[in-house]
Enzyme design. Structure first.
Site, PDB file in Angstrom:
ATOM      1  N   ALA A  57     -44.419   4.939 -78.440  1.00  0.00           N
ATOM      2  CA  ALA A  57     -44.547   3.528 -78.057  1.00  0.00           C
ATOM      3  C   ALA A  57     -43.745   3.250 -76.796  1.00  0.00           C
ATOM      4  O   ALA A  57     -42.530   3.032 -76.845  1.00  0.00           O
ATOM      5  CB  ALA A  57     -44.094   2.641 -79.211  1.00  0.00           C
ATOM      6  N   GLY A 117     -48.660  15.025 -72.350  1.00  0.00           N
ATOM      7  CA  GLY A 117     -49.726  14.228 -72.966  1.00  0.00           C
ATOM      8  C   GLY A 117     -50.986  14.250 -72.120  1.00  0.00           C
ATOM      9  O   GLY A 117     -52.099  14.275 -72.640  1.00  0.00           O
ATOM     10  N   GLU A 129     -52.708   7.122 -71.270  1.00  0.00           N
ATOM     11  CA  GLU A 129     -51.731   8.118 -70.781  1.00  0.00           C
ATOM     12  C   GLU A 129     -51.733   8.181 -69.242  1.00  0.00           C
ATOM     13  O   GLU A 129     -51.542   9.237 -68.641  1.00  0.00           O
ATOM     14  CB  GLU A 129     -51.929   9.464 -71.463  1.00  0.00           C
ATOM     15  CG  GLU A 129     -51.741   9.294 -72.971  1.00  0.00           C
ATOM     16  CD  GLU A 129     -51.478  10.547 -73.753  1.00  0.00           C
ATOM     17  OE1 GLU A 129     -50.927  11.497 -73.193  1.00  0.00           O
ATOM     18  OE2 GLU A 129     -51.827  10.554 -74.953  1.00  0.00           O
ATOM     19  N   GLY A 130     -51.975   7.039 -68.649  1.00  0.00           N
ATOM     20  CA  GLY A 130     -51.967   6.922 -67.186  1.00  0.00           C
ATOM     21  C   GLY A 130     -53.377   6.852 -66.652  1.00  0.00           C
ATOM     22  O   GLY A 130     -54.175   7.771 -66.858  1.00  0.00           O
ATOM     23  N   GLU A 169     -55.862   6.004 -61.384  1.00  0.00           N
ATOM     24  CA  GLU A 169     -55.138   5.550 -60.187  1.00  0.00           C
ATOM     25  C   GLU A 169     -53.689   6.047 -60.238  1.00  0.00           C
ATOM     26  O   GLU A 169     -53.141   6.485 -59.217  1.00  0.00           O
ATOM     27  CB  GLU A 169     -55.194   4.013 -60.106  1.00  0.00           C
ATOM     28  CG  GLU A 169     -56.587   3.447 -59.836  1.00  0.00           C
ATOM     29  CD  GLU A 169     -57.596   3.637 -60.974  1.00  0.00           C
ATOM     30  OE1 GLU A 169     -57.205   3.582 -62.160  1.00  0.00           O
ATOM     31  OE2 GLU A 169     -58.793   3.864 -60.683  1.00  0.00           O
TER      32      GLU A 169
END
Ligand code: COS
Length: 378
Positions: free
Chosen positions: A123, A241, A362-363, A366
């Site tokens: 989290a 990840g 996880e991003g 961009e």
């Protein structure tokens, strides 16, 4: 590296056959009823897939990151929603405890997480801290026995079901990443609750929710790593990840390709299978090429991570390319299926929805480009 080691091939075979036999059959039903696949998670735990790189000493399978991405691709080939549950447990909850935990923390938390008896989540994200992860508003204050956390996290995969949570909070939001600490939480502690559960476009049966910390007391022994050094743990964890999400995306992309090939060979129009048409052949060729490239990037990132050679850039490249490939392949597979592809009776409709999240969580793509550009430009 073009050939997998023999032991990794054995893991690939095992995960592929388990995926096809045990996971594929219920995928459509799970997508409809949104039911968390408890039995599958237990079985994945028994097979060693919920804690793949946990050393045997802590009850894990002691495998490599390469073994992990190869297995995860196959599980996601069967069903990406099951795969993300496995991915979050391995990459985002287990890894930071393994890499930054004390011996006591490892002995206490890893065996049950690795066995699939307990489920982990991670989290970091908050309503106002998404791509800007350092903008943490969850507040930590020190107390006589440790810490107290107050705040709300959101978009937490495995949030509704998790037993153990690796989380982040700020001692002073004005200090951004320099004031963030990491903690291991047990979700049955007073002051911890699950907030809104999200109703999503895809990966329906992996739970995604808010987590609310309201006067949540955390004992000092549950600080993960060093006080105020949590942001680096968060970032290093996300590196790993992102390889997991690359593997997930790869599984979706390969499945979309295989379904498109099989449909194109069966479906006849103008008196011949549509696979004889150049318009279809070009789509298949582009899909196959991108899948191969995504796989090589993903394997390379996994090997770099195992070698400890600062894999951030490789992880981001793998995640960026594989997730864009999953969306490309799911889109083309649906196009090849024509009207049938738009119907819920055909699996490509679910793949199209499941693929969509891979360029976001996880991003985002961009953010991956930002990390890659920083690596390239220095
Ligand atoms: N591993 C270890 N440390 C890292 C790191 C990594 N991969 N990336 C950055 N750091 C360190 C930096 O070295 C820097 O340390 P120093 O203060 O000692 O110099 C510190 O962390 C801050 O780095 P930076 O200035 O690059 O941080 P930013 O606030 O600019 O954020 C991005 C960088 C945007 C890349 C980061 O916030 C990010 O990844 N955002 C996306 C978050 C995300 O993926 N959310 C999804 C959550 S899971 S669904």
């Amino acid at each position: 590296m073009f050939e997998l080691p023999e032991e990794t091939k054995a893991i690939q075979d095992l995960s592929r056959s388990y995926g096809l036999e045990a996971i594929v059959p219920g995928a459509s039903e799970r997508d409809k009823n949104h039911k968390f696949p408890e039995e599958l998670v237990s079985e994945l735990g028994e097979m060693g897939f919920m804690g793949m790189f946990v050393p045997e000493k802590y009850g894990g399978a002691g495998m490599s990151t390469l073994d992990y991405v190869v297995a995860l691709e196959q599980i996601c080939y069967a069903d990406a929603g099951v795969g993300v549950i496995m991915s979050v447990n391995n990459s985002l909850c287990i890894w930071p405890i393994l890499a930054h935990g004390t011996e006591e923390q490892k002995l206490k938390y890893l065996p049950e997480l690795a066995a699939g008896k307990k489920l982990g989540c991670y989290a970091l994200t908050e309503p106002e801290a998404g791509s800007d992860a350092a903008a943490q508003k969850t507040k930590v204050t020190t107390t006589a026995s440790g810490y107290e956390l107050n705040g709300t996290k959101m978009w937490i995969t495995n949030g509704p079901q998790a037993d153990i949570c690796v989380t982040y909070a700020s001692h002073d939001p004005a200090e951004r990443h320099r004031a963030i600490s990491a903690f291991i939480l047990e979700t049955d502690w007073d002051g911890f609750s699950v907030g809104k559960v999200e109703d999503k476009l895809g990966i329906h049966y992996s739970g995604t929710s808010e987590l609310v910390y309201d006067g949540l007391a955390v004992p000092s022994e549950n600080l993960l790593g060093v006080e105020k050094k949590g942001f680096k743990i968060a970032m290093a964890t996300l590196d790993g990840g992102r390889i997991g999400i690359a593997a997930q995306a790869l599984g979706i992309a390969q499945r979309a390709l295989d379904l498109a090939v099989s449909y194109a060979n069966e479906r006849k129009q103008f008196g011949k299978p549509i696979a004889t048409k150049q318009a279809i052949q070009w789509m298949i060729a582009d899909m196959a090429t991108r899948v191969e490239a995504a796989r090589l990037l993903t394997w390379r990132a996994a090997v770099a991570k195992d070698a400890g050679t600062g894999a951030s850039q490789q992880c981001s490249m793998a995640k960026l390319f594989a997730s864009e490939t999953a969306n490309f392949c799911a889109d083309k597979a649906l196009q090849i299926h024509g009207g049938y592809g738009y119907s819920k009776e055909y699996e490509v409709e679910r793949l199209f929805r499941d693929a969509r999240i891979t360029t976001i969580y996880e991003g985002t793509s961009e953010i991956q480009r930002l990390v890659i550009a920083k690596g390239v430009l220095g």
